[in-house]
Design a protein around this motif. Structure first.
Motif, PDB file in Angstrom:
ATOM      1  N   ASP A 106     112.383  64.648  37.213  1.00 44.47           N
ATOM      2  CA  ASP A 106     113.600  63.564  36.707  1.00 44.47           C
ATOM      3  C   ASP A 106     114.876  64.558  36.551  1.00 44.47           C
ATOM      4  N   GLU A 210     103.240  66.538  28.865  1.00 46.46           N
ATOM      5  CA  GLU A 210     103.448  68.110  28.796  1.00 46.46           C
ATOM      6  C   GLU A 210     103.431  68.175  27.200  1.00 46.46           C
ATOM      7  N   THR A 292     120.498  81.627  27.962  1.00 49.74           N
ATOM      8  CA  THR A 292     119.454  80.831  27.833  1.00 49.74           C
ATOM      9  C   THR A 292     118.995  80.023  28.558  1.00 49.74           C
ATOM     10  N   TYR A 362     118.050  75.607  37.597  1.00 41.98           N
ATOM     11  CA  TYR A 362     117.145  75.520  36.264  1.00 41.98           C
ATOM     12  C   TYR A 362     116.816  74.381  36.036  1.00 41.98           C
ATOM     13  N   GLY A 363     116.372  73.991  37.234  1.00 41.84           N
ATOM     14  CA  GLY A 363     115.889  72.365  37.202  1.00 41.84           C
ATOM     15  C   GLY A 363     117.012  71.563  36.593  1.00 41.84           C
ATOM     16  N   SER A 364     117.977  71.151  36.874  1.00 50.16           N
ATOM     17  CA  SER A 364     118.803  70.452  36.405  1.00 50.16           C
ATOM     18  C   SER A 364     119.131  69.591  37.164  1.00 50.16           C
TER      19      SER A 364
ATOM     20  N   LEU B 101     112.326  65.514  21.529  1.00 51.65           N
ATOM     21  CA  LEU B 101     112.046  66.474  21.076  1.00 51.65           C
ATOM     22  C   LEU B 101     111.682  67.706  21.608  1.00 51.65           C
ATOM     23  N   HIS B 102     112.975  68.271  22.873  1.00 55.61           N
ATOM     24  CA  HIS B 102     113.425  69.493  22.546  1.00 55.61           C
ATOM     25  C   HIS B 102     114.311  69.834  21.964  1.00 55.61           C
ATOM     26  N   ASP B 103     114.052  70.918  21.032  1.00 53.40           N
ATOM     27  CA  ASP B 103     114.351  71.814  20.186  1.00 53.40           C
ATOM     28  C   ASP B 103     115.161  73.280  20.147  1.00 53.40           C
ATOM     29  N   SER B 147     122.036  67.153  19.406  1.00 49.82           N
ATOM     30  CA  SER B 147     121.141  67.516  21.076  1.00 49.82           C
ATOM     31  C   SER B 147     120.206  66.716  21.407  1.00 49.82           C
ATOM     32  N   THR B 151     117.859  61.474  28.635  1.00 43.31           N
ATOM     33  CA  THR B 151     119.227  60.776  29.616  1.00 43.31           C
ATOM     34  C   THR B 151     118.844  59.200  28.939  1.00 43.31           C
ATOM     35  N   ALA B 199     124.626  78.449  23.993  1.00 43.34           N
ATOM     36  CA  ALA B 199     124.565  78.166  22.389  1.00 43.34           C
ATOM     37  C   ALA B 199     126.268  79.231  22.374  1.00 43.34           C
TER      38      ALA B 199
HETATM   39  C1  B12 Z   1     110.974  73.667  28.043  1.00 45.16           C
HETATM   40  C2  B12 Z   1     111.614  71.210  28.750  1.00 45.16           C
HETATM   41  C3  B12 Z   1     110.900  71.041  27.331  1.00 45.16           C
HETATM   42  C4  B12 Z   1     109.451  71.574  26.400  1.00 45.16           C
HETATM   43  C5  B12 Z   1     110.438  70.699  25.581  1.00 45.16           C
HETATM   44  C6  B12 Z   1     109.804  72.096  24.461  1.00 45.16           C
HETATM   45  C7  B12 Z   1     110.821  72.444  23.364  1.00 45.16           C
HETATM   46  N1  B12 Z   1     109.869  72.256  22.128  1.00 45.16           N
HETATM   47  O1  B12 Z   1     111.679  72.107  23.349  1.00 45.16           O
HETATM   48  C8  B12 Z   1     108.662  69.612  26.763  1.00 45.16           C
HETATM   49  C9  B12 Z   1     107.505  70.390  27.756  1.00 45.16           C
HETATM   50  C10 B12 Z   1     107.908  69.690  25.813  1.00 45.16           C
HETATM   51  C11 B12 Z   1     109.612  68.587  27.581  1.00 45.16           C
HETATM   52  C12 B12 Z   1     108.903  67.507  27.558  1.00 45.16           C
HETATM   53  C13 B12 Z   1     109.945  66.121  27.828  1.00 45.16           C
HETATM   54  N2  B12 Z   1     110.615  67.090  29.049  1.00 45.16           N
HETATM   55 CO1  B12 Z   1     112.058  68.585  29.569  1.00 45.16          CO
HETATM   56  N3  B12 Z   1     112.462  70.341  30.448  1.00 45.16           N
HETATM   57  C14 B12 Z   1     112.094  71.512  29.297  1.00 45.16           C
HETATM   58  C15 B12 Z   1     113.198  71.906  30.551  1.00 45.16           C
HETATM   59  C16 B12 Z   1     111.995  72.731  31.747  1.00 45.16           C
HETATM   60  C17 B12 Z   1     113.765  73.612  29.737  1.00 45.16           C
HETATM   61  C18 B12 Z   1     114.708  73.087  29.029  1.00 45.16           C
HETATM   62  C19 B12 Z   1     114.804  74.317  27.372  1.00 45.16           C
HETATM   63  O2  B12 Z   1     114.259  74.501  26.492  1.00 45.16           O
HETATM   64  N4  B12 Z   1     115.896  75.076  28.232  1.00 45.16           N
HETATM   65  C20 B12 Z   1     116.177  76.119  27.454  1.00 45.16           C
HETATM   66  C21 B12 Z   1     117.053  75.897  26.067  1.00 45.16           C
HETATM   67  C22 B12 Z   1     117.094  77.313  25.174  1.00 45.16           C
HETATM   68  O3  B12 Z   1     118.458  75.366  27.045  1.00 45.16           O
HETATM   69  P1  B12 Z   1     118.971  73.980  27.023  1.00 45.16           P
HETATM   70  O4  B12 Z   1     117.751  73.472  25.946  1.00 45.16           O
HETATM   71  O5  B12 Z   1     119.928  73.194  27.789  1.00 45.16           O
HETATM   72  O6  B12 Z   1     120.236  74.593  25.213  1.00 45.16           O
HETATM   73  C23 B12 Z   1     121.010  75.186  25.191  1.00 45.16           C
HETATM   74  C24 B12 Z   1     122.454  73.872  25.699  1.00 45.16           C
HETATM   75  O7  B12 Z   1     122.230  73.054  26.841  1.00 45.16           O
HETATM   76  C25 B12 Z   1     123.554  74.096  24.557  1.00 45.16           C
HETATM   77  N5  B12 Z   1     122.638  73.320  23.165  1.00 45.16           N
HETATM   78  C26 B12 Z   1     121.500  71.843  23.027  1.00 45.16           C
HETATM   79  N6  B12 Z   1     121.428  71.513  22.521  1.00 45.16           N
HETATM   80  C27 B12 Z   1     122.530  71.606  22.284  1.00 45.16           C
HETATM   81  C28 B12 Z   1     123.367  70.275  20.895  1.00 45.16           C
HETATM   82  C29 B12 Z   1     125.222  71.110  20.360  1.00 45.16           C
HETATM   83  C30 B12 Z   1     125.545  70.579  19.358  1.00 45.16           C
HETATM   84  C31 B12 Z   1     125.421  71.908  20.970  1.00 45.16           C
HETATM   85  C32 B12 Z   1     127.070  72.469  21.360  1.00 45.16           C
HETATM   86  C33 B12 Z   1     124.883  72.193  22.654  1.00 45.16           C
HETATM   87  C34 B12 Z   1     123.478  72.813  22.710  1.00 45.16           C
HETATM   88  O8  B12 Z   1     122.949  75.158  23.789  1.00 45.16           O
HETATM   89  C35 B12 Z   1     121.238  76.214  24.299  1.00 45.16           C
HETATM   90  C36 B12 Z   1     121.822  77.312  23.672  1.00 45.16           C
HETATM   91  O9  B12 Z   1     121.865  77.996  24.724  1.00 45.16           O
HETATM   92  C37 B12 Z   1     114.522  71.562  30.460  1.00 45.16           C
HETATM   93  C38 B12 Z   1     115.636  71.520  32.498  1.00 45.16           C
HETATM   94  C39 B12 Z   1     116.232  72.136  32.004  1.00 45.16           C
HETATM   95  N7  B12 Z   1     116.545  72.382  33.061  1.00 45.16           N
HETATM   96  O10 B12 Z   1     116.863  72.262  31.080  1.00 45.16           O
HETATM   97  C40 B12 Z   1     113.361  70.084  31.072  1.00 45.16           C
HETATM   98  C41 B12 Z   1     114.185  68.825  31.237  1.00 45.16           C
HETATM   99  C42 B12 Z   1     115.033  68.552  30.093  1.00 45.16           C
HETATM  100  N8  B12 Z   1     113.153  67.826  30.996  1.00 45.16           N
HETATM  101  C43 B12 Z   1     112.392  66.689  30.965  1.00 45.16           C
HETATM  102  C44 B12 Z   1     111.844  65.939  30.896  1.00 45.16           C
HETATM  103  C45 B12 Z   1     112.052  64.646  31.733  1.00 45.16           C
HETATM  104  C46 B12 Z   1     110.287  65.527  29.750  1.00 45.16           C
HETATM  105  C47 B12 Z   1     109.848  64.309  29.554  1.00 45.16           C
HETATM  106  C48 B12 Z   1     110.092  63.989  28.970  1.00 45.16           C
HETATM  107  C49 B12 Z   1     109.049  64.730  30.606  1.00 45.16           C
HETATM  108  C50 B12 Z   1     107.450  64.250  30.457  1.00 45.16           C
HETATM  109  N9  B12 Z   1     107.737  63.264  31.360  1.00 45.16           N
HETATM  110  O11 B12 Z   1     106.757  64.337  29.701  1.00 45.16           O
HETATM  111  C51 B12 Z   1     109.523  65.608  27.965  1.00 45.16           C
HETATM  112  C52 B12 Z   1     110.274  64.540  26.726  1.00 45.16           C
HETATM  113  C53 B12 Z   1     109.592  64.962  25.530  1.00 45.16           C
HETATM  114  C54 B12 Z   1     110.337  63.819  25.042  1.00 45.16           C
HETATM  115  N10 B12 Z   1     109.960  62.908  24.261  1.00 45.16           N
HETATM  116  O12 B12 Z   1     111.818  65.060  24.342  1.00 45.16           O
HETATM  117  C55 B12 Z   1     113.716  66.479  32.534  1.00 45.16           C
HETATM  118  C56 B12 Z   1     114.812  65.675  31.661  1.00 45.16           C
HETATM  119  C57 B12 Z   1     115.832  64.515  32.688  1.00 45.16           C
HETATM  120  C58 B12 Z   1     116.163  63.405  31.705  1.00 45.16           C
HETATM  121  N11 B12 Z   1     117.637  63.272  31.996  1.00 45.16           N
HETATM  122  O13 B12 Z   1     115.646  62.183  31.185  1.00 45.16           O
HETATM  123  C59 B12 Z   1     113.828  67.499  32.405  1.00 45.16           C
HETATM  124  C60 B12 Z   1     115.847  68.294  32.579  1.00 45.16           C
HETATM  125  C61 B12 Z   1     113.073  69.057  33.733  1.00 45.16           C
HETATM  126  C62 B12 Z   1     113.619  67.992  34.836  1.00 45.16           C
HETATM  127  N12 B12 Z   1     114.566  68.006  35.935  1.00 45.16           N
HETATM  128  O14 B12 Z   1     112.598  67.405  34.716  1.00 45.16           O
HETATM  129  N13 B12 Z   1     110.612  70.170  27.869  1.00 45.16           N
END
Ligand code: B12
Lengths: 485, 211
Positions: A106, A210, A292, A362-364, B101-103, B147, B151, B199
């Motif tokens: 996705d 997952e 991150t 990174y998977g986006s 649930l991504h936190d 956050s 989609t 962040a």
């Molecule tokens: C780890 C991960 C998970 C983990 C989450 C664990 C957890 N406790 O968070 C688990 C395994 C649970 C998971 C589940 C799912 N996931 Co997921 N996941 C990921 C993954 C690989 C990495 C995300 C992550 O944690 N990154 C590291 C953190 C630190 O970075 P971040 O989240 O991006 O946050 C940074 C910035 O975005 C920003 N930021 C974040 N929030 C905010 C808020 C504000 C206000 C601001 C200013 C900035 C900001 O600052 C943060 C720190 O620098 C992504 C891939 C990707 N490219 O992101 C897919 C991804 C997000 N997941 C995806 C999917 C599809 C799912 C599932 C639906 C899969 C499924 N069918 O079961 C489920 C959904 C569950 C649910 N209901 O939420 C898709 C999303 C597709 C979409 N757009 O809808 C992705 C893109 C992967 C993919 N290519 O398929 N996932």
């Protein structure tokens, strides 16, 4: 012929990260985590099932005795077969060290092959991706390479499945928003397979779910594990863990925590119905502590993948791996380096169902050019894994003697017989001499891949589904759409 | 005293909580103004940490160690701030939106904001419009941050903004958004005040919006 005893041959290269003793140590540590710390299960039905199976409940916290884990490991099938959706041919045998490759699901974004721009993925982009995967010989299964965003989003999973199954006959690993999405997708699959039992006998799809690290099974995930078991359909359960973030920073700690999540998922699945097909996943990697990101290209990601494959073989579980993906934001040298490393290591260690080929950023984001380049890389890796056969015929002593010093081998029957099977010929990788390459437009690998992608999109025809089947699938999509309105 | 503040700031940067506590206590015993200790020692150290993180010279766990060291000092100073407010860069309510649930990304944003001196109220995951609304009424933050990594769930951001409008609260609080599928375009489209891709830039964004 002499009697030749005590002869040991490597039929393939040997490659492992963990010894059997280390595998055992990590497995026992994971069992200890499940007994001592346990997991949370956010689904009442799954908790009831676990309680009946002998687990200890404390609210939503569930601790799992090692005996219950062992029982699940005993009942789970050691192999899962995935089929071609048109012919039912049993193409993908998830067992032992067989390594198959496919895409990831996705991504919110994709690189448009016509404009080169990063844009949101659509039903059309998913359809294109599936056509390309269907046409590439080294890709064995399909995940959507994009999340469909130009339809009502709450039921986009139905559209996404339709776009996939119309454009490929290769097996599909499918995500869904929730169990209702899965129920509709399963219904579509039963129509295609010709019935519930037919689908179970020759599954051409597997569900996907997952856990949430550390050590949590959300309602979505637990209910999907239960549904898959009830339906007798395979499910991939894949923890996505980040060293130093959601699991310890040490590699052994990552493996232990991740494995505990997988094994507890396995228990939910097997306790629902023993003998259900289950595929252990794991995208184990680091969180880059500077940017991150969840890294899809770090050396630790590869190391953990291969180590988990050793674990899967030790436990005799079919495994879902990850390869052919990158942290690079465009398809550049970095993307190539990361794909080559991960695909080679994956092929050498032999996890079974290896996804995410074609992911960048990174998977986006997904890239069809990257996917097409990686089709060659997979071919190269498969050649490596075939190793070197050593016997009288391949040693070719008679031939060496016949040609003798100063001769050549070009026109020998032996050469004719073996040059194609011993050598792999990639399609897009350049081996042209300089002048020929220049004459052909001085194209980079990326440009050649882009041309191939466009050619497939415009000219390749996937095997269609029968008209009436297509109609019945459409009806399910429309039914879901009506419900959201 | 300037050397002393330098020493304190350095200990914050090095993440040495015991040393920070020791130096803070010494300064208090010597009768130094608590506000001075905070501004010139503890916070000035954290400012360097923030800047170094931004340019890749420090890593997340190091930043969090520094924040922990700073808080060690803060705990000692706080009781002496009679009648004075603890200096705060502002208050931010953060949550992962409904159905998501991504936190870990959101938590990181929270931790980095706290390190930069913000007061953070973390609503956890699955936070719908009503939860944000209640939190705004209760905590009166300058900024709310939503956050979403899916989609399917990013739509809930718009719902929250609509609810704020209905309640007449939209002008009282800045709204920022982030997560994998979020872009500046999307933020503009739903009428948010800002978007940040990570962040470190989320912290800058909050500073800018509250300046
Ligand atoms: C780890 C991960 C998970 C983990 C989450 C664990 C957890 N406790 O968070 C688990 C395994 C649970 C998971 C589940 C799912 N996931 Co997921 N996941 C990921 C993954 C690989 C990495 C995300 C992550 O944690 N990154 C590291 C953190 C630190 O970075 P971040 O989240 O991006 O946050 C940074 C910035 O975005 C920003 N930021 C974040 N929030 C905010 C808020 C504000 C206000 C601001 C200013 C900035 C900001 O600052 C943060 C720190 O620098 C992504 C891939 C990707 N490219 O992101 C897919 C991804 C997000 N997941 C995806 C999917 C599809 C799912 C599932 C639906 C899969 C499924 N069918 O079961 C489920 C959904 C569950 C649910 N209901 O939420 C898709 C999303 C597709 C979409 N757009 O809808 C992705 C893109 C992967 C993919 N290519 O398929 N996932």
């Amino acid at each position: 012929m002499p009697a030749k005893s005590n002869y040991v041959a490597n039929a393939t290269p040997l490659f492992s990260i963990l010894s059997p003793a280390q595998c055992e140590e990590i497995f026992l540590a994971a069992e200890e985590v499940l007994e001592r710390t346990g997991v949370t299960v956010h689904d009442e039905e799954a908790r009831d099932i676990l309680k009946k199976a002998g687990c200890w409940l404390d609210g939503i916290r569930v601790r799992i005795p090692s005996a219950v884990v062992n029982q699940a490991l005993n009942s789970v099938p050691k192999r899962v077969t995935l089929c071609n959706s048109r012919t039912g041919s049993r193409d993908v045998l998830l067992e032992g060290n067989n390594a198959y490759f496919g895409t990831g699901s996705d991504t919110p974004f994709t690189i448009d092959p016509y404009t080169g721009r990063r844009r949101r993925s659509t039903k059309q982009s998913v359809g294109w991706a599936c056509k390309v995967i269907d046409a590439l010989p080294n890709l064995d299964f399909v995940m959507s390479l994009g999340i469909v965003q130009d339809v009502p989003l709450l039921i986009s999973d139905r559209h996404q499945f339709e776009a996939q199954v119309l454009n490929t006959s290769k097996p599909i690993v499918t995500t869904a928003h929730d169990i209702y999405g899965f129920a509709d997708i399963i219904e579509m699959c039963e129509i295609i397979a010709g019935g519930e039992e037919e689908l179970r006998r020759n599954p051409f799809m597997t569900l996907y779910a997952e856990p949430i690290s550390p050590l949590q099974h959300a309602w979505e995930a637990a209910s999907k594990l239960v549904l898959a078991a009830r339906k007798g359909l395979p499910v991939v359960y894949t923890p996505c863990v980040m060293a130093g973030g959601t699991v310890p920073a040490t590699m052994a700690g990552v493996l232990t925590n991740g494995l505990a999540e997988s094994l507890s998922g396995l228990v939910i699945n097997q306790a629902t119905r023993e003998g259900s097909p289950f595929i252990m996943g794991g995208v184990f990697t680091i969180m880059d502590m500077s940017s991150t990101i969840f890294s899809y290209g770090s050396p630790e990601f590869n190391l953990l993948m291969s180590a988990l494959a050793d674990m899967a073989h030790y436990l005799k579980l079919p495994m879902f791996g990850t390869a052919g993906c990158s942290d690079a934001c465009v398809v550049d040298e970095q993307a190539g380096i990361e794909a080559a490393l991960s695909i080679a290591m994956t092929a050498l260690s032999g996890p079974n169902l290896n996804h995410d080929v074609g992911y960048i950023e990174y998977g986006s984001t997904s890239s069809l050019e990257y996917l097409t380049i990686n089709n060659d890389v997979i071919g190269m890796a498969r050649r490596l894994v075939r190793g070197i056969k050593v016997n009288d015929e391949t040693l070719a002593l008679d031939l060496i003697d016949k040609v003798g010093p100063g001769g050549h081998f070009l026109a020998e029957d032996h050469t004719m017989k073996y040059f194609k099977t011993e050598t792999y010929y990639p399609e897009l990788i350049n081996r042209q001499r300089y002048d020929a390459w220049k004459e052909n437009g001085s194209k980079t690998l990326f440009q050649r891949a882009n041309e191939k992608v466009k050619d497939i999109i415009e000219n390749y025809q996937p095997e269609p589904l029968p008209q009436d089947v297509q109609k019945r699938i459409r009806a399910i999509v429309e039914r879901a759409e009506q419900k959201v309105h | 005293m300037s050397n002393y503040f330098e020493d304190l700031a350095h200990s914050v940067i090095a993440g040495q909580q015991d040393r920070v506590k020791q130096l803070t206590q010494q300064a208090l015993d010597a009768g130094t103004d608590p506000v001075e200790i905070i501004n010139q020692g503890l916070i000035s150290g954290m400012n360097v940490v923030g800047a170094r993180f931004k340019v890749g010279q420090m890593f997340v766990p190091e930043v969090l160690m520094s924040a922990r060291a700073m808080n060690g000092g803060m705990e000692l100073v706080k009781p002496l701030l009679v009648g004075q407010e603890l200096p705060s860069a502002g208050k931010v309510v953060l949550g992962t939106v409904k159905g998501d649930l991504h936190d870990i990304g959101k938590n990181l944003v929270g931790m980095m904001l706290e390190s930069a001196g913000f007061t953070v109220v973390n609503l956890g995951v699955d936070a719908g419009p009503q939860k944000f609304l209640q939190a705004i009424k209760e905590h009166k933050p300058g900024v709310i941050g939503m956050s979403a990594l899916l989609t399917t769930t990013m739509l809930s951001m718009k719902d929250t903004i609509e609810v704020l409008k209905e309640e007449g609260l939209r002008n009282k609080v800045k709204v920022i958004v982030g997560g994998a599928p979020i872009s500046q375009d999307f933020a503009d489209e739903i009428g948010a005040d800002g978007f940040a891709p990570d962040a470190a830039s989320a912290t800058d964004l909050c500073k800018k919006l509250l300046a």
